[in-house]
Motif scaffolding. Structure first.
Motif, PDB file in Angstrom:
ATOM      1  N   LEU A 138       0.716  -1.284  -0.026  1.00  0.00           N
ATOM      2  CA  LEU A 138      -0.186  -0.075   0.116  1.00  0.00           C
ATOM      3  C   LEU A 138       0.797   1.256   0.089  1.00  0.00           C
ATOM      4  CD1 LEU A 138      -2.791   1.251   0.086  1.00  0.00           C
ATOM      5  CD2 LEU A 138      -2.601   1.183   2.781  1.00  0.00           C
ATOM      6  N   ALA A 139       1.894   1.132   0.756  1.00  0.00           N
ATOM      7  CA  ALA A 139       2.918   2.404   0.727  1.00  0.00           C
ATOM      8  C   ALA A 139       3.283   2.636  -0.691  1.00  0.00           C
ATOM      9  CB  ALA A 139       3.867   2.183   1.776  1.00  0.00           C
ATOM     10  N   GLU A 140       3.820   1.514  -1.196  1.00  0.00           N
ATOM     11  CA  GLU A 140       4.173   1.862  -2.659  1.00  0.00           C
ATOM     12  C   GLU A 140       3.210   2.296  -3.466  1.00  0.00           C
ATOM     13  OE1 GLU A 140       7.590  -1.890  -2.512  1.00  0.00           O
ATOM     14  OE2 GLU A 140       5.709  -1.972  -3.908  1.00  0.00           O
ATOM     15  N   ALA A 141       1.914   1.877  -3.505  1.00  0.00           N
ATOM     16  CA  ALA A 141       0.932   2.388  -4.303  1.00  0.00           C
ATOM     17  C   ALA A 141       0.498   3.596  -4.091  1.00  0.00           C
ATOM     18  CB  ALA A 141      -0.318   1.592  -4.114  1.00  0.00           C
ATOM     19  N   LEU A 142       0.647   4.269  -2.893  1.00  0.00           N
ATOM     20  CA  LEU A 142       0.455   5.586  -2.537  1.00  0.00           C
ATOM     21  C   LEU A 142       1.533   6.728  -2.659  1.00  0.00           C
ATOM     22  CD1 LEU A 142      -1.868   5.069   0.663  1.00  0.00           C
ATOM     23  CD2 LEU A 142      -2.245   5.898  -1.783  1.00  0.00           C
ATOM     24  N   GLU A 143       2.710   5.902  -3.134  1.00  0.00           N
ATOM     25  CA  GLU A 143       3.945   6.923  -3.389  1.00  0.00           C
ATOM     26  C   GLU A 143       3.597   8.004  -4.327  1.00  0.00           C
ATOM     27  OE1 GLU A 143       7.637   3.636  -2.750  1.00  0.00           O
ATOM     28  OE2 GLU A 143       6.770   4.421  -4.786  1.00  0.00           O
ATOM     29  N   MET A 144       2.669   7.875  -5.497  1.00  0.00           N
ATOM     30  CA  MET A 144       2.538   8.871  -6.507  1.00  0.00           C
ATOM     31  C   MET A 144       0.890   9.158  -6.544  1.00  0.00           C
ATOM     32  SD  MET A 144       5.023   9.953  -8.251  1.00  0.00           S
ATOM     33  CE  MET A 144       6.577   9.710  -8.227  1.00  0.00           C
ATOM     34  N   ALA A 145       0.104   8.198  -6.165  1.00  0.00           N
ATOM     35  CA  ALA A 145      -1.312   8.270  -6.082  1.00  0.00           C
ATOM     36  C   ALA A 145      -1.846   9.353  -5.350  1.00  0.00           C
ATOM     37  CB  ALA A 145      -1.985   7.072  -6.001  1.00  0.00           C
ATOM     38  N   PRO A 146      -2.366  10.291  -5.890  1.00  0.00           N
ATOM     39  CA  PRO A 146      -3.001  11.316  -5.064  1.00  0.00           C
ATOM     40  C   PRO A 146      -4.094  10.426  -3.890  1.00  0.00           C
ATOM     41  CG  PRO A 146      -3.429  12.044  -7.352  1.00  0.00           C
ATOM     42  CD  PRO A 146      -3.016  10.770  -7.327  1.00  0.00           C
ATOM     43  N   LEU A 147      -4.008  11.086  -2.799  1.00  0.00           N
ATOM     44  CA  LEU A 147      -4.969  10.490  -1.963  1.00  0.00           C
ATOM     45  C   LEU A 147      -6.377  10.602  -2.221  1.00  0.00           C
ATOM     46  CD1 LEU A 147      -2.807  11.596   1.325  1.00  0.00           C
ATOM     47  CD2 LEU A 147      -2.724   9.231   0.113  1.00  0.00           C
ATOM     48  N   ARG A 148      -6.694  11.499  -2.938  1.00  0.00           N
ATOM     49  CA  ARG A 148      -7.975  11.582  -3.341  1.00  0.00           C
ATOM     50  C   ARG A 148      -8.435  10.502  -4.643  1.00  0.00           C
ATOM     51  NH1 ARG A 148      -9.315  18.174  -3.551  1.00  0.00           N
ATOM     52  NH2 ARG A 148      -8.180  18.548  -1.716  1.00  0.00           N
ATOM     53  N   LYS A 149      -7.397   9.955  -4.995  1.00  0.00           N
ATOM     54  CA  LYS A 149      -7.684   9.148  -6.151  1.00  0.00           C
ATOM     55  C   LYS A 149      -7.460   7.478  -5.751  1.00  0.00           C
ATOM     56  CE  LYS A 149      -7.970  11.134  -9.925  1.00  0.00           C
ATOM     57  NZ  LYS A 149      -6.816  11.779 -10.685  1.00  0.00           N
ATOM     58  N   PHE A 150      -7.291   7.455  -4.673  1.00  0.00           N
ATOM     59  CA  PHE A 150      -6.908   5.818  -4.150  1.00  0.00           C
ATOM     60  C   PHE A 150      -8.384   5.327  -3.609  1.00  0.00           C
ATOM     61  CE2 PHE A 150      -4.957   2.208  -2.153  1.00  0.00           C
ATOM     62  CZ  PHE A 150      -4.415   1.707  -3.259  1.00  0.00           C
ATOM     63  N   LEU A 151      -8.658   4.095  -3.897  1.00  0.00           N
ATOM     64  CA  LEU A 151      -9.856   3.430  -3.239  1.00  0.00           C
ATOM     65  C   LEU A 151      -9.440   1.928  -2.584  1.00  0.00           C
ATOM     66  CD1 LEU A 151     -10.812   5.153  -5.651  1.00  0.00           C
ATOM     67  CD2 LEU A 151     -12.902   3.705  -5.700  1.00  0.00           C
ATOM     68  N   PHE A 152     -10.336   1.528  -1.890  1.00  0.00           N
ATOM     69  CA  PHE A 152     -10.342   0.283  -1.319  1.00  0.00           C
ATOM     70  C   PHE A 152     -11.171  -0.516  -1.938  1.00  0.00           C
ATOM     71  CE2 PHE A 152     -12.845  -3.044   1.273  1.00  0.00           C
ATOM     72  CZ  PHE A 152     -11.721  -3.603   1.414  1.00  0.00           C
ATOM     73  N   SER A 153     -10.700  -1.861  -2.364  1.00  0.00           N
ATOM     74  CA  SER A 153     -11.562  -2.993  -2.743  1.00  0.00           C
ATOM     75  C   SER A 153     -10.869  -4.090  -2.125  1.00  0.00           C
ATOM     76  CB  SER A 153     -11.513  -2.926  -4.503  1.00  0.00           C
ATOM     77  OG  SER A 153     -10.517  -3.701  -4.807  1.00  0.00           O
ATOM     78  N   SER A 154     -11.739  -5.212  -2.011  1.00  0.00           N
ATOM     79  CA  SER A 154     -11.414  -6.516  -1.476  1.00  0.00           C
ATOM     80  C   SER A 154     -11.105  -7.310  -2.705  1.00  0.00           C
ATOM     81  CB  SER A 154     -12.493  -7.226  -0.584  1.00  0.00           C
ATOM     82  OG  SER A 154     -13.517  -7.470  -1.640  1.00  0.00           O
ATOM     83  N   ASP A 155     -11.784  -7.126  -4.011  1.00  0.00           N
ATOM     84  CA  ASP A 155     -11.839  -8.018  -5.100  1.00  0.00           C
ATOM     85  C   ASP A 155     -12.034  -9.633  -4.628  1.00  0.00           C
ATOM     86  OD1 ASP A 155     -11.937  -8.963  -7.605  1.00  0.00           O
ATOM     87  OD2 ASP A 155      -9.704  -8.976  -7.876  1.00  0.00           O
TER      88      ASP A 155
END
Ligand code: ZN
Length: 386
Positions: A312-329
């Motif tokens: 998650l920390a890697e995914a949020l390195e660049m993604a705006p915090l207003r553009k990231f979502l939760f999913s379980s799949d």
């Protein structure tokens, strides 16, 4: 020891914007724990992984077993309780506020979106799989000449009158599974769609037994469906990255979508990049530079087990915090909903705690970001009520 969750992360209801149905009966945990099948699964392989370790650490308690119970003891207890009771226990502990269920892969015997959401105490929405609408048309005998018009009408009808009876929140493309993500940005003309449909419908080999249409794997058609979804103003989900061995993973890097993302920008519809692993950093970049692009981690959250905070920390390195979502799949097992929500909360809590420790985020910001990622980003992008 796992550090305690930040209290506002623990208490925050989650909107699960990409999930699947839970099996109404049965449930072979090992077969459903990760994306392996055939000779790559079985014999305990799935349990000897970070996903398996996380499963055995966190799930047994809900079946009144000790943490780290063996896979055999777990499966026996699960079978004795029955699928309905297991679903009730796990879904009831997820802390979900809403879920958007992909109904496109439904081999039968799955709980409906409303049933699943009912057990979770959540609101239910449906995500319509674009390719399934085309397959339904083909099975009904629609020919290539009028295919483009027929598809537009059928998709609009499917969205307006949802089959499972819960509101449609978006559509989903599985182009990644069929042709990869290197899709042309151009909207295909109806004549191109007719030619592609003729080629598809004339193919001899069937994908799903007697009466089923040939396997749909045509770049023009997948692209056409996506544009039809955009024309309806609905968010478009894309399967990206990690999946079963039906995909060529190297063709599922979201950077391959760049042309189409550029072309879709003026349409103003959100594009949701699902799962993304191991290309979650690429997805974060795309979410940063394109105003309409959003990203999540999907099933990677539970498939990396105790490494979820790192991913998650890697995914949020660049993604705006207003553009990231939760999913379980989650698919098949209610445990995967539970593990997805639990490991996501752990990962988000660790991410925020790290920011608080170095003081680049205030406590109030941490609470606000939790609300954004947990639910507000999804509610805004899908225009969910409430
Ligand atoms: Zn999925």
């Amino acid at each position: 020891m796992v550090p305690p969750l930040l209290p506002f992360v623990a208490a925050q209801p989650l909107t699960d914007h990409h999930c699947h149905g839970v099996l109404r009966s049965g449930g072979d945990v090992e077969a459903l724990l990760n994306e392996a099948d055939g000779a790559a699964a079985g014999g305990g392989l799935a349990f000897d992984s970070l996903a398996g370790l996380a499963f055995r650490r966190w799930c047994p308690a809900l079946l009144d077993l000790p943490a780290h119970a063996t896979a055999e003891d777990y499966q026996a207890r699960r079978d004795a309780l029955g699928a309905a009771e297991v679903a009730r226990r796990f879904l009831g502990e997820c802390g979900l506020g809403a879920l958007c269920m992909d109904t496109g892969y439904a081999p039968g015997g799955l709980l409906s979106p409303a049933e699943t959401a009912g057990l979770a105490g959540a609101a239910a929405f449906e995500i319509v799989r674009l390719e399934q609408v085309a397959e339904t048309l083909a099975a009904a005998g629609t020919g290539p000449a009028g295919f483009a018009d027929a598809y537009r009408a059928a998709l609009a009808e499917r969205v307006a009158s949802p089959a499972p009876g819960v509101p449609v929140a978006g559509v989903k493309s599985i182009a990644a599974y069929r042709v990869g993500l290197a899709l042309d940005g151009r909207r295909p003309a109806d004549a191109e769609v007719a030619a592609a449909a003729a080629h598809w419908l004339a193919a001899g080999e069937t994908g799903g037994g007697a009466g089923a249409p040939p396997r749909l794997a045509d770049e023009t058609l997948h692209r056409f469906f996506i544009w039809c979804g955009a024309d309806l103003g609905l968010p478009i989900q894309f399967h990206v990255g990690y999946g079963d061995r039906d995909i060529d993973l190297h063709k599922c890097n979201p950077l391959l979508l760049t042309d189409l993302l550029r072309a879709l920008d003026p349409a103003g519809v959100p594009v949701m990049l699902l799962h993304n692993y191991p290309y979650h950093r690429e997805a974060g970049y795309l979410a940063q530079v394109f105003p309409h692009v959003y990203a999540d981690l999907g099933l990677a959250t539970h498939n990396v087990g105790s490494r979820a905070p790192a991913v998650l920390a890697e995914a949020l390195e660049m993604a705006p915090l207003r553009k990231f979502l939760f999913s379980s799949d989650a698919y098949g097992l209610p445990e995967l909903y539970y593990l997805g929500t639990l490991l996501f909360r752990q990962a988000l809590s660790r991410f925020l705690q790290a920011r608080l420790v170095v003081d680049d985020m205030s406590y109030a910001d941490a609470e606000r970001v939790t609300r954004l990622i947990a639910t507000d980003n999804a509610r805004r992008a899908y225009r969910l009520p409430g």
